[in-house]
Motif scaffolding. Structure first.
Motif, PDB file in Angstrom:
ATOM      1  N   GLN A  12      16.092 -26.526  -0.068  1.00 54.06           N
ATOM      2  CA  GLN A  12      14.969 -26.230  -0.828  1.00 54.06           C
ATOM      3  C   GLN A  12      15.056 -26.187  -2.251  1.00 54.06           C
ATOM      4  N   THR A  13      16.079 -25.921  -2.756  1.00 60.60           N
ATOM      5  CA  THR A  13      16.226 -25.905  -4.287  1.00 60.60           C
ATOM      6  C   THR A  13      16.180 -27.280  -4.725  1.00 60.60           C
ATOM      7  N   SER A  16      12.814 -28.807  -4.650  1.00 57.38           N
ATOM      8  CA  SER A  16      12.165 -28.093  -5.761  1.00 57.38           C
ATOM      9  C   SER A  16      12.549 -28.984  -7.106  1.00 57.38           C
ATOM     10  N   GLN A  17      13.584 -29.141  -7.112  1.00 58.85           N
ATOM     11  CA  GLN A  17      14.153 -29.765  -8.360  1.00 58.85           C
ATOM     12  C   GLN A  17      13.892 -31.031  -8.622  1.00 58.85           C
ATOM     13  N   THR A  30       7.319 -28.684 -16.697  1.00 55.04           N
ATOM     14  CA  THR A  30       7.434 -27.899 -15.730  1.00 55.04           C
ATOM     15  C   THR A  30       8.152 -26.568 -16.291  1.00 55.04           C
ATOM     16  N   ASN A  32      10.879 -25.439 -14.475  1.00 54.87           N
ATOM     17  CA  ASN A  32      12.161 -25.599 -14.082  1.00 54.87           C
ATOM     18  C   ASN A  32      13.071 -26.056 -15.239  1.00 54.87           C
ATOM     19  N   ASP A 178       6.768 -22.379  -9.990  1.00 52.98           N
ATOM     20  CA  ASP A 178       6.838 -22.050  -8.809  1.00 52.98           C
ATOM     21  C   ASP A 178       7.171 -23.265  -7.830  1.00 52.98           C
ATOM     22  N   GLU A 179       6.498 -23.484  -6.531  1.00 45.83           N
ATOM     23  CA  GLU A 179       6.919 -24.673  -6.063  1.00 45.83           C
ATOM     24  C   GLU A 179       6.010 -25.646  -6.295  1.00 45.83           C
ATOM     25  N   THR A 182       6.251 -29.416  -3.032  1.00 42.64           N
ATOM     26  CA  THR A 182       7.230 -29.207  -1.919  1.00 42.64           C
ATOM     27  C   THR A 182       6.496 -28.813  -0.665  1.00 42.64           C
ATOM     28  N   GLU A 184       6.671 -26.133   0.635  1.00 44.38           N
ATOM     29  CA  GLU A 184       6.115 -24.901   0.396  1.00 44.38           C
ATOM     30  C   GLU A 184       4.820 -24.475  -0.029  1.00 44.38           C
ATOM     31  N   SER A 185       4.384 -25.608  -0.738  1.00 41.97           N
ATOM     32  CA  SER A 185       3.056 -25.686  -1.469  1.00 41.97           C
ATOM     33  C   SER A 185       1.966 -26.676  -0.961  1.00 41.97           C
TER      34      SER A 185
END
Length: 213
Positions: A12-13, A16-17, A30, A32, A178-179, A182, A184-185
């Motif tokens: 997941q990380t 996201s990256q 971003t 990140n 945030d995401e 991904t 997740e989003s």
């Protein structure tokens, strides 16, 4: 769920990256930062640095301030379809009430914009009201989502919609946090399923469905 996927946190990380870098490649800042390399290996791959930011807020029609979730939809489905079929138009989109589910909502490739508040319960906001307050952000993220839609299609996936959360950094520039794009989003469906009118999710909805079933 009593279901464990080994190394899921590291995957997941990394996703996201990767997608934060995708956004940055199109000129979108971003929150990140690079993964840490000076911490124990056992936790390194699940960690990322995120600059602490203030959420971008908009003024609602009752003159109160609210954080905002910027949602872009390629297709008419889910809560938006239900509201539209019931004759409701909370985003001021002026869609025909009889528009079939899974209709393509894009105009010149740009997805339909349906912002909500960022509270305990997300409430729809008049899309034009938000667009007038943060036009640059709305337009840039619309273009980013268009590029990502093509990126996904080349890799065998239809992207249905996505949610962006926007913040201010220490220079008061707006950044994505945030995401970002991904599972997740965002909602994804394999092209081969989509073409067969099988709308089977390939995102976090899978785990939600496991819980429901």
């Amino acid at each position: 769920l009593d279901l464990q996927i080994e190394w899921t946190w590291a995957v997941q990380t990394q996703i996201s990256q990767l997608l934060a870098q995708f956004a940055e490649s199109y000129g979108v800042r971003t929150a990140n930062r690079d993964l840490l390399d000076n911490i124990p290996y056992s936790v390194r791959d699940r960690c990322k640095v995120v600059e602490l930011c203030a959420p971008v807020e908009v003024k609602l029609e009752d003159d109160s301030d609210s954080g905002v979730e910027l949602i872009y939809r390629n297709y008419l489905t889910g809560s938006l379809h239900k509201k539209n079929a019931a004759g409701l138009d909370p985003y001021w989109l002026e869609l025909d009430q009889g528009t079939p589910e899974w209709s393509d909502l894009r105009t010149d490739g740009i997805a339909c914009f349906t912002p909500t508040t960022k509270w305990v319960r997300d409430e729809p906001i008049n899309s034009e009201h938000v667009r007038k307050q943060i036009p640059e952000i709305v337009e840039e993220l619309g273009r980013l989502f268009k590029e990502f839609t093509g990126y996904c299609l080349e890799r065998g996936y239809v992207i249905v919609d996505t949610k962006f959360e926007v913040f201010r950094n220490s220079k008061w520039e707006w950044v994505l946090g945030d995401e970002i794009l991904t599972p997740e989003s965002s909602r994804f469906i394999r092209v081969e399923d989509f073409e067969k009118v099988i709308y089977k999710s390939a995102d976090k909805q899978l785990t939600r469905q496991l819980w429901i079933d």
